[in-house]
Design a protein around this motif. Structure first.
Motif, mmCIF file in Angstrom:
data_model
loop_
_atom_site.group_PDB
_atom_site.id
_atom_site.type_symbol
_atom_site.label_atom_id
_atom_site.label_comp_id
_atom_site.label_asym_id
_atom_site.label_seq_id
_atom_site.Cartn_x
_atom_site.Cartn_y
_atom_site.Cartn_z
ATOM 1 N N ASN A 146 0.808 -1.228 0.000
ATOM 2 C CA ASN A 146 0.000 0.000 0.000
ATOM 3 C C ASN A 146 0.840 1.276 0.000
ATOM 4 O O ASN A 146 0.434 2.285 0.563
ATOM 5 N N ASP A 147 2.002 1.214 -0.604
ATOM 6 C CA ASP A 147 2.854 2.389 -0.733
ATOM 7 C C ASP A 147 2.516 3.111 -2.036
ATOM 8 O O ASP A 147 2.329 2.480 -3.067
ATOM 9 N N LYS A 148 2.412 4.441 -1.982
ATOM 10 C CA LYS A 148 2.036 5.206 -3.163
ATOM 11 C C LYS A 148 3.271 5.584 -3.983
ATOM 12 O O LYS A 148 4.282 6.019 -3.439
ATOM 13 N N ILE A 149 3.157 5.412 -5.300
ATOM 14 C CA ILE A 149 4.222 5.831 -6.211
ATOM 15 C C ILE A 149 3.676 6.955 -7.079
ATOM 16 O O ILE A 149 2.673 6.781 -7.774
ATOM 17 N N LYS A 150 4.331 8.091 -7.012
ATOM 18 C CA LYS A 150 3.883 9.241 -7.783
ATOM 19 C C LYS A 150 4.612 9.296 -9.124
ATOM 20 O O LYS A 150 5.776 8.892 -9.241
ATOM 21 N N TYR A 151 3.908 9.807 -10.119
ATOM 22 C CA TYR A 151 4.522 9.995 -11.426
ATOM 23 C C TYR A 151 3.877 11.197 -12.106
ATOM 24 O O TYR A 151 2.899 11.765 -11.608
ATOM 25 N N LEU A 152 4.433 11.583 -13.243
ATOM 26 C CA LEU A 152 3.983 12.783 -13.948
ATOM 27 C C LEU A 152 3.449 12.403 -15.318
ATOM 28 O O LEU A 152 4.095 11.659 -16.060
ATOM 29 N N GLU A 153 2.265 12.905 -15.644
ATOM 30 C CA GLU A 153 1.689 12.694 -16.973
ATOM 31 C C GLU A 153 1.604 14.029 -17.699
ATOM 32 O O GLU A 153 1.117 15.023 -17.148
ATOM 33 N N LEU A 154 2.082 14.054 -18.931
ATOM 34 C CA LEU A 154 2.066 15.263 -19.748
ATOM 35 C C LEU A 154 1.056 15.110 -20.880
ATOM 36 O O LEU A 154 0.800 14.005 -21.353
ATOM 37 N N ILE A 155 0.520 16.222 -21.302
ATOM 38 C CA ILE A 155 -0.197 16.281 -22.580
ATOM 39 C C ILE A 155 0.663 17.119 -23.512
ATOM 40 O O ILE A 155 1.007 18.271 -23.201
ATOM 41 N N ILE A 156 1.056 16.529 -24.636
ATOM 42 C CA ILE A 156 1.877 17.253 -25.602
ATOM 43 C C ILE A 156 1.136 17.353 -26.930
ATOM 44 O O ILE A 156 0.233 16.562 -27.215
ATOM 45 N N GLU A 157 1.532 18.320 -27.750
ATOM 46 C CA GLU A 157 0.843 18.585 -29.013
ATOM 47 C C GLU A 157 1.870 18.753 -30.113
ATOM 48 O O GLU A 157 2.921 19.382 -29.914
ATOM 49 N N ASP A 158 1.581 18.186 -31.297
ATOM 50 C CA ASP A 158 2.493 18.359 -32.422
ATOM 51 C C ASP A 158 2.086 19.580 -33.246
ATOM 52 O O ASP A 158 1.170 20.327 -32.879
ATOM 53 N N ASN A 159 2.757 19.801 -34.378
ATOM 54 C CA ASN A 159 2.502 21.007 -35.179
ATOM 55 C C ASN A 159 1.236 20.921 -36.024
ATOM 56 O O ASN A 159 0.906 21.853 -36.752
ATOM 57 N N LYS A 160 0.506 19.787 -35.887
ATOM 58 C CA LYS A 160 -0.785 19.651 -36.574
ATOM 59 C C LYS A 160 -1.929 19.540 -35.574
ATOM 60 O O LYS A 160 -3.017 19.066 -35.897
ATOM 61 N N ASN A 161 -1.631 19.948 -34.355
ATOM 62 C CA ASN A 161 -2.616 19.973 -33.257
ATOM 63 C C ASN A 161 -3.061 18.592 -32.791
ATOM 64 O O ASN A 161 -4.084 18.473 -32.108
ATOM 65 N N ASN A 162 -2.313 17.553 -33.168
ATOM 66 C CA ASN A 162 -2.563 16.229 -32.593
ATOM 67 C C ASN A 162 -2.022 16.202 -31.167
ATOM 68 O O ASN A 162 -0.928 16.712 -30.904
ATOM 69 N N ARG A 163 -2.775 15.611 -30.264
ATOM 70 C CA ARG A 163 -2.346 15.558 -28.862
ATOM 71 C C ARG A 163 -2.121 14.127 -28.405
ATOM 72 O O ARG A 163 -2.748 13.199 -28.906
ATOM 73 N N ALA A 164 -1.213 13.992 -27.444
ATOM 74 C CA ALA A 164 -0.914 12.669 -26.890
ATOM 75 C C ALA A 164 -0.600 12.805 -25.414
ATOM 76 O O ALA A 164 -0.012 13.797 -24.981
ATOM 77 N N ASN A 165 -1.020 11.801 -24.648
ATOM 78 C CA ASN A 165 -0.663 11.722 -23.231
ATOM 79 C C ASN A 165 0.644 10.956 -23.087
ATOM 80 O O ASN A 165 0.814 9.897 -23.706
ATOM 81 N N VAL A 166 1.545 11.475 -22.279
ATOM 82 C CA VAL A 166 2.864 10.881 -22.118
ATOM 83 C C VAL A 166 3.173 10.734 -20.633
ATOM 84 O O VAL A 166 3.046 11.707 -19.878
ATOM 85 N N ILE A 167 3.567 9.535 -20.226
ATOM 86 C CA ILE A 167 4.091 9.339 -18.870
ATOM 87 C C ILE A 167 5.570 9.697 -18.899
ATOM 88 O O ILE A 167 6.370 9.079 -19.607
#
Length: 451
Positions: free
Chosen positions: A146-167
């Motif tokens: 029951n130990d919590k592991i934190k991480y960061l999720e980003l939303i990034i966008e390319d030059n055609k406005n496509n978006r992706a979630n990235v850990i």
């Protein structure tokens, strides 16, 4: 860790200590035959070797490969399984292996997204130019304790406005760091300020730092390099720690008083001085290697690894050594980079024809013969791991076997190496290939994976 561009598909095989330079270079004198652009790619992959062998993050992945493969073999033997379903099972009931399964289950969070994973999740995404839209802290519960592991999720966008979630994890930091070495070399030697490198993943750590703390636009690349190295060297969760470090630097107004001691003090407060010391991790890895590489033929591999560990333990006493790695001072490469590469030598390097060469650590006279350090056994063990964890996996060492005349014909991409099939069916009567050596030494002889 693969880098694809106009100079071919070059990669470093993680936990296998193998660099592939996909170019028609002379393996007997390869460094002197590389032009500046080719040498920059070699530096990129060599940095992955250093990350693999001299950081807590890299050694964590090596330990997971060693122990998880062994745990899978133990379960298959204990349960008398003849046909192993992939991914092969690891029991959490066996006390000595329960922590192995738990650690392996959280490894993807530490690793984060890779070079290729974003393309699988967003097929139209253009890696060339990206921008960060937002970031968010998340957490998972570590199984059983029951130990919590934190991480960061980003939303990034390319030059055609496509978006992706990235850990945002260790792999992105590794790639950004290796890319910095490559870019700085080209800029220094070729006086080329422009780079054709894709911004994802090769700039993402830098972009995140500047997104959170815009004033870091004025920070030199050698300090970005040092920040990434500290996070890899002393933590198992480098992506999240890098994020915390940038936030604390912003609070401290670091950009207006840049100095090494402040950076190290801020980092040490975040990590509480580090839970594990590098020499302690090395001792643990040596113990794990002894359990798996126990045959006499593996002695050269173990001695090579121990020699590298001893030298890196000394070099890593200086926490600023990787900042010095990036200080060119009008040299082709920095004095520190040259010193490190001379002291350590290099692991297996293969050209486009799979001709291989190894440079032993300098002044390590017990490695005077190539047969003393058959480092392809590290690569073979990783191939067994991949075969037990990926359905229909084809051993990728068939080109080496073809050159060694273990198999007579080159294997097409759609076929499995005939030697691998013989090993699974326990029908081979010839000398075993490296894959077969580990399949047998792990007690898997007479067992095959379900195809």
């Amino acid at each position: 860790m693969e880098l694809c561009n106009y100079l071919g598909s070059n990669k470093y095989k993680t936990s296998a200590f193998c660099i592939i330079i996909d170019l028609p270079i002379d393996s007997n004198n390869f460094i002197h035959n590389l032009n500046d652009n080719q040498y920059s790619l070699y530096l990129h992959e060599y940095m992955h070797f250093l990350q693999d062998i001299s950081t807590a993050y890299g050694l964590m992945k090596l330990s997971n490969t060693l122990l998880y493969t062994k745990a899978q073999a133990v379960y298959a033997i204990d349960k008398k399984i003849k046909e192993i379903k992939v991914p092969a099972y690891v029991s959490s009931d066996i006390k000595s292996y329960s922590y192995v399964k738990r650690n392996f289950s959280i490894l993807p969070t530490y690793i984060g997204d890779t070079t290729k994973s974003i393309l699988r999740n967003c097929h139209n995404f253009n890696n060339k130019e990206i921008k960060i839209i937002s970031y968010k802290e998340k957490e998972i519960i570590k199984p059983n304790i029951n130990d919590k592991i934190k991480y960061l999720e980003l939303i990034i966008e390319d030059n055609k406005n496509n978006r992706a979630n990235v850990i945002f994890g260790g792999e992105i930091i590794c790639e950004n760091m290796a890319s910095l070495v490559e870019r700085e070399y080209v800029r220094n030697v070729c006086n080329n300020q422009n780079s054709s490198t894709n911004e994802y993943p090769y700039y993402l750590a830098e972009k995140l730092a500047k997104y959170i703390y815009p004033e870091l636009e004025r920070l030199s690349n050698e300090y970005f390099f040092l920040m990434m190295d500290l996070c890899l060297t002393e933590t198992f969760n480098p992506g999240y720690v890098f994020y915390l470090l940038v936030k604390e630097l912003k609070k401290a107004n670091f950009i207006n008083n840049i100095n090494d001691n402040d950076l190290l003090n801020i980092f040490n407060k975040i990590t509480n001085g580090g839970r594990y010391k590098l020499h302690e991790i090395y001792e643990e890895i040596n113990y794990e290697i002894e359990q798996v590489f126990y045959l006499p033929m593996f002695e050269g591999n173990k001695e090579w690894l121990k020699t590298e560990f001893k030298r890196l333990s000394f070099l890593r006493q200086n926490k600023l050594i990787m900042r010095c790695f990036m200080q060119y001072n009008n040299q082709k490469i920095s004095r520190t980079a040259k010193m490190i590469m001379d002291i350590l030598g290099h692991p297996t390097i293969k050209n486009d024809a799979y001709e291989a060469i190894i440079k032993p650590p300098s002044h390590a006279f017990h490695f005077h013969q190539v047969q003393n350090i058959s480092l392809w056994y590290f690569e073979a063990y990783k191939e067994v791991f991949l075969a037990l964890n990926n359905k229909n996996y084809k051993c990728q060492m068939y080109n080496d076997c073809f050159r060694s005349k273990i198999i007579k014909t080159k294997v097409d991409d759609t076929e499995m190496c005939p030697e691998q099939i013989k090993i699974y069916n326990a029908t081979t009567t010839n000398s075993l290939c490296p894959f077969g050596v580990f399949w047998r030494s792990l007690g898997l002889w007479g067992k095959k994976v379900a195809l």
